[in-house]
Design a protein around this motif. Structure first.
Motif, PDB file in Angstrom:
ATOM      1  N   ARG A 192      -0.573  -3.338   1.654  1.00 24.49           N
ATOM      2  CA  ARG A 192      -0.089  -4.464   0.846  1.00 24.49           C
ATOM      3  C   ARG A 192       1.327  -4.865   1.250  1.00 24.49           C
ATOM      4  O   ARG A 192       1.656  -6.052   1.310  1.00 24.49           O
ATOM      5  CB  ARG A 192      -0.122  -4.103  -0.641  1.00 24.49           C
ATOM      6  N   ALA A 193       2.184  -3.873   1.545  1.00 29.96           N
ATOM      7  CA  ALA A 193       3.551  -4.168   1.961  1.00 29.96           C
ATOM      8  C   ALA A 193       3.553  -4.932   3.285  1.00 29.96           C
ATOM      9  O   ALA A 193       4.318  -5.893   3.466  1.00 29.96           O
ATOM     10  CB  ALA A 193       4.348  -2.870   2.097  1.00 29.96           C
ATOM     11  N   LEU A 194       2.693  -4.538   4.210  1.00 31.35           N
ATOM     12  CA  LEU A 194       2.606  -5.230   5.493  1.00 31.35           C
ATOM     13  C   LEU A 194       2.131  -6.668   5.299  1.00 31.35           C
ATOM     14  O   LEU A 194       2.646  -7.591   5.938  1.00 31.35           O
ATOM     15  CB  LEU A 194       1.649  -4.473   6.418  1.00 31.35           C
ATOM     16  N   GLN A 195       1.162  -6.860   4.425  1.00 24.98           N
ATOM     17  CA  GLN A 195       0.660  -8.214   4.190  1.00 24.98           C
ATOM     18  C   GLN A 195       1.712  -9.084   3.511  1.00 24.98           C
ATOM     19  O   GLN A 195       1.778 -10.289   3.757  1.00 24.98           O
ATOM     20  CB  GLN A 195      -0.619  -8.157   3.363  1.00 24.98           C
ATOM     21  N   ASP A 196       2.538  -8.482   2.662  1.00 28.45           N
ATOM     22  CA  ASP A 196       3.618  -9.239   2.033  1.00 28.45           C
ATOM     23  C   ASP A 196       4.600  -9.776   3.070  1.00 28.45           C
ATOM     24  O   ASP A 196       5.297 -10.767   2.824  1.00 28.45           O
ATOM     25  CB  ASP A 196       4.368  -8.366   1.015  1.00 28.45           C
ATOM     26  N   HIS A 197       4.676  -9.100   4.222  1.00 27.85           N
ATOM     27  CA  HIS A 197       5.541  -9.557   5.307  1.00 27.85           C
ATOM     28  C   HIS A 197       4.836 -10.564   6.210  1.00 27.85           C
ATOM     29  O   HIS A 197       5.391 -10.979   7.221  1.00 27.85           O
ATOM     30  CB  HIS A 197       6.015  -8.357   6.139  1.00 27.85           C
TER      31      HIS A 197
ATOM     32  N   GLN B 125       7.475   4.897   5.017  1.00 31.32           N
ATOM     33  CA  GLN B 125       7.165   3.732   5.845  1.00 31.32           C
ATOM     34  C   GLN B 125       7.087   2.478   4.980  1.00 31.32           C
ATOM     35  O   GLN B 125       7.648   1.434   5.313  1.00 31.32           O
ATOM     36  CB  GLN B 125       5.819   3.946   6.553  1.00 31.32           C
ATOM     37  N   ARG B 126       6.370   2.591   3.860  1.00 32.82           N
ATOM     38  CA  ARG B 126       6.208   1.430   2.977  1.00 32.82           C
ATOM     39  C   ARG B 126       7.544   0.981   2.406  1.00 32.82           C
ATOM     40  O   ARG B 126       7.831  -0.221   2.337  1.00 32.82           O
ATOM     41  CB  ARG B 126       5.245   1.765   1.832  1.00 32.82           C
ATOM     42  N   THR B 127       8.375   1.933   2.003  1.00 28.78           N
ATOM     43  CA  THR B 127       9.667   1.584   1.430  1.00 28.78           C
ATOM     44  C   THR B 127      10.536   0.855   2.437  1.00 28.78           C
ATOM     45  O   THR B 127      11.248  -0.092   2.099  1.00 28.78           O
ATOM     46  CB  THR B 127      10.387   2.850   0.930  1.00 28.78           C
ATOM     47  N   MET B 128      10.464   1.286   3.696  1.00 25.36           N
ATOM     48  CA  MET B 128      11.233   0.611   4.740  1.00 25.36           C
ATOM     49  C   MET B 128      10.729  -0.814   4.969  1.00 25.36           C
ATOM     50  O   MET B 128      11.488  -1.694   5.365  1.00 25.36           O
ATOM     51  CB  MET B 128      11.133   1.408   6.040  1.00 25.36           C
ATOM     52  N   LEU B 129       9.429  -1.029   4.724  1.00 29.46           N
ATOM     53  CA  LEU B 129       8.838  -2.332   4.982  1.00 29.46           C
ATOM     54  C   LEU B 129       8.815  -3.233   3.754  1.00 29.46           C
ATOM     55  O   LEU B 129       8.409  -4.390   3.850  1.00 29.46           O
ATOM     56  CB  LEU B 129       7.400  -2.149   5.489  1.00 29.46           C
TER      57      LEU B 129
END
Length: 234
Positions: free
Chosen positions: A56-61, A87-91
């Motif tokens: 989800r974090a990647l898709q938000d980007h 990883q998610r927190t960084m992204l």
């Protein structure tokens, strides 16, 4: 992973805020590790949830599913919940909401007037709008650009200011990110850590983002005041 940690696909989807159909689709793409089987029922644990939140974090980007697949495939097979969470927190996006798809009619409704080709080109130049298929993808701070359009200033002047901001902010973001990697993440990754220590770092990074944004604003204000002082002294 204990029995208490196990979730059905319905429970996993609800925990992350996705539909069951989407969760199954992501699992089918290989974006989640294989589930734990109990007879015919598939169960998911904290690691599966961590992967799903990363997706989800990647898709938000704005990552496409193909790009998400490549990113997830690059992660080590022995990645822990803490590794994935970091990883998610960084992204995690620095903005409060993701970009959104809009039509020209919707853009004009927000602007309160018709938008010319020059207006749209300027919004693109400012990085507030991008072409997306037959429509547009609007950044969360599109409002800033729409307000700039109403100022009695030549578009070239606004565009030049936007270019300067982008140029310096890109360089600043690159430098600050490298400092974070070298001075915070690299020392952390050299040693083993407990889940509690990993959770503390995960909680620290969002606070660091907020303080960094406040420091950038304060730094610009200080620099602008210094320019005024030098100008008055001449």
């Amino acid at each position: 992973m204990t029995e208490e940690d196990l979730l059905t696909v319905d429970e996993l989807a609800a925990a992350v805020g996705l539909t069951v159909r989407t969760t199954r689709y992501y699992a089918g793409l290989g974006l989640l590790p294989a589930p734990v089987r109990r007879g015919r029922v598939a169960y998911y644990g904290p690691l599966h949830r961590a992967y799903l939140e990363l997706v989800r974090a990647l898709q938000d980007h704005g990552f496409t599913l193909q790009a998400v697949e490549r990113y997830v495939a690059s992660l080590p097979d022995d990645a822990t919940v803490e590794d994935i969470a970091l990883q998610r927190t960084m992204l995690t996006s620095w903005t409060s909401s993701p970009a959104r798809e809009v039509t020209k009619r919707e853009l004009e409704a927000e602007a309160g007037r018709k938008l010319s080709a020059t207006d749209l080109d300027l919004l693109v130049r400012l990085g507030l709008l991008t072409r997306h298929g037959r429509g547009w993808r609007a950044m969360p701070n599109l409002r800033i650009g729409l307000e700039l359009l109403d100022l009695d200033i030549a578009p070239e002047g606004i565009g030049a200011a936007g270019d300067a901001i982008t140029r310096h902010m890109d360089a600043l973001a690159d430098e600050l990110t490298e400092i974070l990697r070298a001075e915070v993440l690299a020392p952390y990754r050299r040693d083993a850590h407990t889940p509690e220590e990993a959770a503390r770092l995960e909680a620290t990074l969002p606070l660091l983002r907020r303080l960094t944004l406040e420091a950038v604003v304060a730094g610009f204000q200080r620099a602008a005041n210094a320019v005024i002082t030098r100008s008055l002294a001449r």
